[in-house]
Design an enzyme around this catalytic site. Structure first.
Site, PDB file in Angstrom:
ATOM      1  N   GLY A 260     -98.757 -63.310 -45.681  1.00  0.00           N
ATOM      2  CA  GLY A 260     -99.660 -62.271 -45.177  1.00  0.00           C
ATOM      3  C   GLY A 260    -100.136 -62.451 -43.758  1.00  0.00           C
ATOM      4  O   GLY A 260    -100.899 -61.625 -43.260  1.00  0.00           O
TER       5      GLY A 260
ATOM      6  N   GLU B 105     -96.575 -69.200 -48.009  1.00  0.00           N
ATOM      7  CA  GLU B 105     -95.315 -68.505 -48.289  1.00  0.00           C
ATOM      8  C   GLU B 105     -95.264 -67.244 -47.429  1.00  0.00           C
ATOM      9  O   GLU B 105     -95.270 -66.130 -47.922  1.00  0.00           O
ATOM     10  CB  GLU B 105     -95.160 -68.200 -49.789  1.00  0.00           C
ATOM     11  CG  GLU B 105     -96.339 -67.505 -50.414  1.00  0.00           C
ATOM     12  CD  GLU B 105     -96.187 -67.308 -51.924  1.00  0.00           C
ATOM     13  OE1 GLU B 105     -95.666 -68.209 -52.604  1.00  0.00           O
ATOM     14  OE2 GLU B 105     -96.606 -66.242 -52.397  1.00  0.00           O
TER      15      GLU B 105
ATOM     16  N   TYR C  62     -94.926 -46.574 -43.967  1.00  0.00           N
ATOM     17  CA  TYR C  62     -96.333 -46.938 -43.770  1.00  0.00           C
ATOM     18  C   TYR C  62     -96.950 -46.281 -42.524  1.00  0.00           C
ATOM     19  O   TYR C  62     -98.100 -46.565 -42.205  1.00  0.00           O
ATOM     20  CB  TYR C  62     -96.489 -48.453 -43.549  1.00  0.00           C
ATOM     21  CG  TYR C  62     -95.911 -49.361 -44.590  1.00  0.00           C
ATOM     22  CD1 TYR C  62     -96.400 -49.366 -45.893  1.00  0.00           C
ATOM     23  CD2 TYR C  62     -94.912 -50.269 -44.266  1.00  0.00           C
ATOM     24  CE1 TYR C  62     -95.889 -50.240 -46.838  1.00  0.00           C
ATOM     25  CE2 TYR C  62     -94.401 -51.153 -45.208  1.00  0.00           C
ATOM     26  CZ  TYR C  62     -94.887 -51.125 -46.491  1.00  0.00           C
ATOM     27  OH  TYR C  62     -94.388 -51.997 -47.413  1.00  0.00           O
TER      28      TYR C  62
ATOM     29  N   CYS D 110     -82.292 -36.393 -43.618  1.00  0.00           N
ATOM     30  CA  CYS D 110     -82.895 -35.084 -43.884  1.00  0.00           C
ATOM     31  C   CYS D 110     -84.276 -35.304 -44.508  1.00  0.00           C
ATOM     32  O   CYS D 110     -84.537 -34.909 -45.651  1.00  0.00           O
ATOM     33  CB  CYS D 110     -82.002 -34.276 -44.812  1.00  0.00           C
ATOM     34  SG  CYS D 110     -80.387 -34.003 -44.094  1.00  0.00           S
ATOM     35  N   GLU D 111     -85.088 -36.004 -43.786  1.00  0.00           N
ATOM     36  CA  GLU D 111     -86.460 -36.334 -44.185  1.00  0.00           C
ATOM     37  C   GLU D 111     -87.252 -36.315 -42.901  1.00  0.00           C
ATOM     38  O   GLU D 111     -86.918 -37.055 -41.967  1.00  0.00           O
ATOM     39  CB  GLU D 111     -86.523 -37.768 -44.753  1.00  0.00           C
ATOM     40  CG  GLU D 111     -86.079 -37.931 -46.166  1.00  0.00           C
ATOM     41  CD  GLU D 111     -87.008 -37.261 -47.157  1.00  0.00           C
ATOM     42  OE1 GLU D 111     -88.227 -37.181 -46.886  1.00  0.00           O
ATOM     43  OE2 GLU D 111     -86.498 -36.791 -48.201  1.00  0.00           O
TER      44      GLU D 111
HETATM   45  C1  LIG Z   1     -94.414 -60.370 -49.752  1.00  0.00           C
HETATM   46  C2  LIG Z   1     -94.935 -61.650 -50.245  1.00  0.00           C
HETATM   47  C3  LIG Z   1     -95.050 -62.747 -49.372  1.00  0.00           C
HETATM   48  C4  LIG Z   1     -94.764 -62.657 -47.906  1.00  0.00           C
HETATM   49  O1  LIG Z   1     -95.621 -61.778 -47.272  1.00  0.00           O
HETATM   50  P1  LIG Z   1     -95.568 -61.620 -45.685  1.00  0.00           P
HETATM   51  O2  LIG Z   1     -96.547 -60.526 -45.434  1.00  0.00           O
HETATM   52  O3  LIG Z   1     -94.182 -61.263 -45.353  1.00  0.00           O
HETATM   53  O4  LIG Z   1     -96.003 -62.933 -45.131  1.00  0.00           O
HETATM   54  C5  LIG Z   1     -95.465 -63.935 -49.905  1.00  0.00           C
HETATM   55  N1  LIG Z   1     -95.758 -64.065 -51.207  1.00  0.00           N
HETATM   56  C6  LIG Z   1     -95.676 -63.036 -52.070  1.00  0.00           C
HETATM   57  C7  LIG Z   1     -96.002 -63.264 -53.497  1.00  0.00           C
HETATM   58  C8  LIG Z   1     -95.264 -61.790 -51.618  1.00  0.00           C
HETATM   59  O5  LIG Z   1     -95.178 -60.779 -52.484  1.00  0.00           O
END
Ligand SMILES: *Cc1c(COP(=O)(O)O)cnc(C)c1O
Length: 421
Positions: free
Chosen positions: A230, A272, A314, A341-342
């Site tokens: 995130g 992650e 988004y 076509c969107e």
């Molecule tokens: C999508 C996701 C991530 C990675 O998110 P980023 O915004 O790309 O850093 C990590 N963990 C989980 C469980 C996710 O669904």
């Protein structure tokens, strides 16, 4: 205000298009490696620190191999992603399997690879035990619900389908403990594309506090906390990238106070992230096919939303550079479109760019995560090639473009001849 640059000149891009026709995605190995090292340095104070690259962001084995060589693992959430990770040689506890609504065969693959299984729901404890057996190490995904304010892309945690409630988390670890599990991790993921360091520090504090409470109440020990992904990227020139050093230092202070200060067994910090790992180092390159002037000005590319759907999906901002016109004034206001076509097949709306001409090369920035991987075949459009700009300046193809034969491969066109209607 940060200038958004491209790693190749117009001449270099033109030369590339003779080998690889547009549109294509191109990734910058140097940028990816330097960024990966910044992240590792920021958390070097934690000996067990590990980043598990969220494979979904850029599921290309060449990129994954580069990240493996930087010491990163994989965050997988499906059978296909697990298999890809296995092909790259990232196996065992270098994988965290963070899935949801998971079928048994995916848990079976994760267990076969020795991956860390991160459960999304309390009911999955029994499901996992019944279908594949419990592994030695189990992680649970916490959803703090109304206890944590949300952010724009992921929304409010209480509206998110992921994770255990607080009560379920205590109950879940109790069940796991009573079933004989001895190795534990704790996970959450409550942000997406977040640029504010404070948000991640609050998340770390929340998890460290929770580790304290779970340890005290259940007498279990945690090997790691996974703060999720995130971390955002500066899509807009005026955005500020997350200061990774400040993030690492902020988490260290909280760790010293809330883990070490309370006499809790030292644990590893895990992340992650996907977006911030490859996002800024991938570019979608297309060529201007048409200019059109009706009620607005339109610039039509040979790329479309099938190659990058974030703007259409988004309303996301992706910066656009017209190759070779970097120093010209941005005084042409237009919509930059694809050919689906969107009507939401637009890379930019009312964007001021330099005066463009038909045949100009247009580079769309920050397409290195959730770009090619979100591709789809609507309108029978094909996914593009992926290229890699090596550290020595060489460019190699790391995924060829789809062909129309690929697109028809799931159809039995011979059978059609005897299909009498
Ligand atoms: C999508 C996701 C991530 C990675 O998110 P980023 O915004 O790309 O850093 C990590 N963990 C989980 C469980 C996710 O669904």
């Amino acid at each position: 205000m940060a200038e958004k640059k491209i790693p190749l000149t117009r001449e270099q891009l033109e030369a590339l298009t003779e080998r690889f026709p547009t549109p294509f995605h191109i990734y910058d190995e140097t940028g990816i490696r330097e960024n990966a090292r910044r992240l590792k340095v920021a958390f070097a104070w934690n000996p067990g620190f590990k980043e598990y690259f969220a494979v979904k962001a850029a599921p290309n084995p060449y990129l994954m191999k580069i990240l493996k060589s930087e010491g990163f693992g994989s965050d997988c959430s499906s059978f296909g992603e697990l298999l890809l990770s296995e092909k790259v040689g990232v196996v065992g506890e270098d994988i965290i399997f963070t899935s949801n609504d998971t079928p048994a065969y995916e848990y079976a693959k994760a267990k076969e690879l020795g991956a860390i299984i991160n459960l999304d729901d309390i009911s999955h404890i029994q499901y996992l035990e019944d279908h594949v057996g419990l592994p030695e190490l189990v992680c649970c995904r916490y959803n703090p619900g109304p206890l944590k304010a949300g952010n724009a892309i992921i929304g409010h945690p209480e509206e998110a389908k992921y994770g255990f409630t607080r009560e379920q988390l205590f109950e879940g670890y109790r069940i796991l403990r009573d079933k004989g599990i001895k190795r534990f991790g704790l996970h959450t993921m409550v942000a997406s594309n977040e640029l504010d360091v404070t948000y991640f520090l609050e998340t770390a504090q929340m998890l460290f506090d929770l580790v304290g409470e779970l340890t005290a109440e259940l007498g279990i020990e945690f090997e790691f906390v996974n703060l999720g992904g995130g971390i955002g990227i500066p899509y807009k020139p005026e955005d500020e990238a997350v200061d990774l050093a400040a993030l690492g230092e902020g988490v260290r202070k909280l760790y010293e106070e809330l883990i070490i200060g309370r006499g809790i067994t030292p644990l590893d910090i895990r992340l992650e992230c996907g977006r911030m790992i490859t996002g800024p180092y991938g570019y979608l390159v297309g060529r201007v096919l048409h200019k059109k002037h009706t009620y607005k000005q339109y610039v039509g590319l040979d790329a479309c939303m099938a190659n990058l759907m974030r703007p259409g999906m988004y309303g996301a901002y992706h910066h656009i550079t017209v190759a070779g016109k970097e120093n010209e004034p941005s005084d042409f206001v237009c919509d930059v479109t694809g050919s689906l076509c969107e009507n939401n097949d637009k890379f930019a709306i009312d964007r001021a760019i330099p005066q463009v001409d038909v045949d100009d090369l247009v580079v769309i920035h920050d397409a290195g995560a959730h770009g090619h991987s979100m591709g789809f075949n609507y309108n029978a459009k094909l996914r593009s090639a992926e290229l890699l700009l090596r550290e020595d300046g060489d460019v190699i193809q790391i995924r060829r473009a789809e062909t129309i034969e690929d697109h028809f491969a799931t159809l039995d066109l011979d059978g059609l001849k005897s299909f009498g209607v």
